[in-house]
Design a protein around this motif. Structure first.
Motif, PDB file in Angstrom:
ATOM      1  N   GLN A 276       0.625  -0.855  -0.047  1.00 55.71           N
ATOM      2  CA  GLN A 276      -0.036  -0.150  -0.001  1.00 55.71           C
ATOM      3  C   GLN A 276       0.426   1.195  -0.274  1.00 55.71           C
ATOM      4  OE1 GLN A 276      -0.105  -2.616   2.426  1.00 55.71           O
ATOM      5  NE2 GLN A 276      -1.425  -3.533   1.700  1.00 55.71           N
ATOM      6  N   THR A 277       0.210   2.039  -0.345  1.00 56.14           N
ATOM      7  CA  THR A 277       0.824   3.473  -0.513  1.00 56.14           C
ATOM      8  C   THR A 277       1.045   4.292   0.776  1.00 56.14           C
ATOM      9  OG1 THR A 277       1.022   3.982  -2.668  1.00 56.14           O
ATOM     10  CG2 THR A 277       1.210   5.573  -1.497  1.00 56.14           C
ATOM     11  N   TYR A 278       1.021   5.297   2.079  1.00 49.64           N
ATOM     12  CA  TYR A 278       0.817   6.267   2.712  1.00 49.64           C
ATOM     13  C   TYR A 278       1.477   7.391   3.000  1.00 49.64           C
ATOM     14  CZ  TYR A 278       1.252   1.108   5.722  1.00 49.64           C
ATOM     15  OH  TYR A 278       1.008  -0.015   5.641  1.00 49.64           O
ATOM     16  N   GLN A 279      -0.046   7.862   2.618  1.00 47.98           N
ATOM     17  CA  GLN A 279       0.066   9.406   1.714  1.00 47.98           C
ATOM     18  C   GLN A 279       0.526  10.176   3.361  1.00 47.98           C
ATOM     19  OE1 GLN A 279      -3.236  10.718   0.995  1.00 47.98           O
ATOM     20  NE2 GLN A 279      -2.438  12.477  -0.484  1.00 47.98           N
ATOM     21  N   SER A 280       1.317  11.105   3.089  1.00 42.34           N
ATOM     22  CA  SER A 280       2.400  11.644   4.526  1.00 42.34           C
ATOM     23  C   SER A 280       1.031  13.062   5.015  1.00 42.34           C
ATOM     24  CB  SER A 280       3.569  12.289   3.855  1.00 42.34           C
ATOM     25  OG  SER A 280       3.389  13.097   3.220  1.00 42.34           O
TER      26      SER A 280
ATOM     27  N   LYS B 236      -6.024   3.422  -5.884  1.00 41.64           N
ATOM     28  CA  LYS B 236      -5.779   4.537  -7.763  1.00 41.64           C
ATOM     29  C   LYS B 236      -6.238   3.541  -8.059  1.00 41.64           C
ATOM     30  CE  LYS B 236      -0.743   3.794  -4.799  1.00 41.64           C
ATOM     31  NZ  LYS B 236       0.049   2.439  -5.112  1.00 41.64           N
TER      32      LYS B 236
ATOM     33  N   LYS C  17      -3.119  -3.565  -3.079  1.00 41.90           N
ATOM     34  CA  LYS C  17      -2.456  -3.283  -3.050  1.00 41.90           C
ATOM     35  C   LYS C  17      -2.311  -1.697  -4.230  1.00 41.90           C
ATOM     36  CE  LYS C  17      -1.410  -5.434  -7.755  1.00 41.90           C
ATOM     37  NZ  LYS C  17      -1.095  -6.711  -8.567  1.00 41.90           N
ATOM     38  N   ASN C  18      -3.485  -1.405  -4.046  1.00 44.04           N
ATOM     39  CA  ASN C  18      -3.835   0.021  -4.972  1.00 44.04           C
ATOM     40  C   ASN C  18      -3.976   0.966  -4.278  1.00 44.04           C
ATOM     41  OD1 ASN C  18      -2.361  -0.276  -7.336  1.00 44.04           O
ATOM     42  ND2 ASN C  18      -3.813  -1.990  -7.702  1.00 44.04           N
TER      43      ASN C  18
ATOM     44  N   VAL D 146      -5.063   3.611  -1.211  1.00 43.06           N
ATOM     45  CA  VAL D 146      -3.961   4.930  -0.614  1.00 43.06           C
ATOM     46  C   VAL D 146      -4.334   5.304   0.549  1.00 43.06           C
ATOM     47  CG1 VAL D 146      -3.122   7.483  -0.730  1.00 43.06           C
ATOM     48  CG2 VAL D 146      -2.852   5.754  -2.926  1.00 43.06           C
TER      49      VAL D 146
ATOM     50  N   SER E  73      -4.340   7.710   5.297  1.00 44.11           N
ATOM     51  CA  SER E  73      -3.773   8.595   5.586  1.00 44.11           C
ATOM     52  C   SER E  73      -4.917   8.658   6.714  1.00 44.11           C
ATOM     53  CB  SER E  73      -3.687   9.708   4.489  1.00 44.11           C
ATOM     54  OG  SER E  73      -5.198   9.645   3.958  1.00 44.11           O
TER      55      SER E  73
END
Length: 128
Positions: free
Chosen positions: A20-24, A68, A114-115, A117, A119
């Motif tokens: 995954q993507t971890y948004q700042s 995403k 896996k896609n 995001v 936050s």
């Protein structure tokens, strides 16, 4: 020998790309930034693990997930009971999809994990 190392390196790169993507945090609010300083979370199979290694006890925290590839997918994990300094808590992510009246709950099996995001959506300090 060089070929074996090269193949192992490629395999390791392939596995590191899955996730995954971890948004700042994008907020400029100093109080909000200080509240979340030292607070971290991880996602695995529909569960968010929240760790409070910050300077403040937390009140309500919510973490949101989007996709995403699917703009209608929305997920949220709520930590409403608060979290003292040094504590760890877990919460299940609730996923929905659709627009307007066609919004419905989605099972974890239907989510392309896996896609995602992830936050922070909201975080408050605990009342003393």
């Amino acid at each position: 020998m060089k070929k074996i190392v090269f193949v192992l390196l490629l395999v390791a790169c392939g596995f590191s790309g899955y996730g995954q993507t971890y948004q700042s945090i994008t907020s400029k609010n100093k109080t909000y930034l200080e509240t979340l300083k030292g607070v971290s979370y991880t996602y695995k199979q529909g569960i968010i693990t929240l760790k409070n290694n910050g300077n403040y006890a937390l009140g309500t925290v919510s973490i949101v997930a989007s996709s995403k590839i699917d703009s209608t997918l929305f997920g949220i994990a709520l930590f409403e009971d608060g979290l003292k300094k040094g504590e760890t808590a877990k919460a299940e992510v609730y996923f929905t999809t659709g627009l307007g009246k066609k919004v419905h709950e989605v099972s974890l099996k239907q989510v392309d994990q896996k896609n995602l995001v992830l936050s922070f959506d909201k975080a408050t300090r605990a009342v003393k």
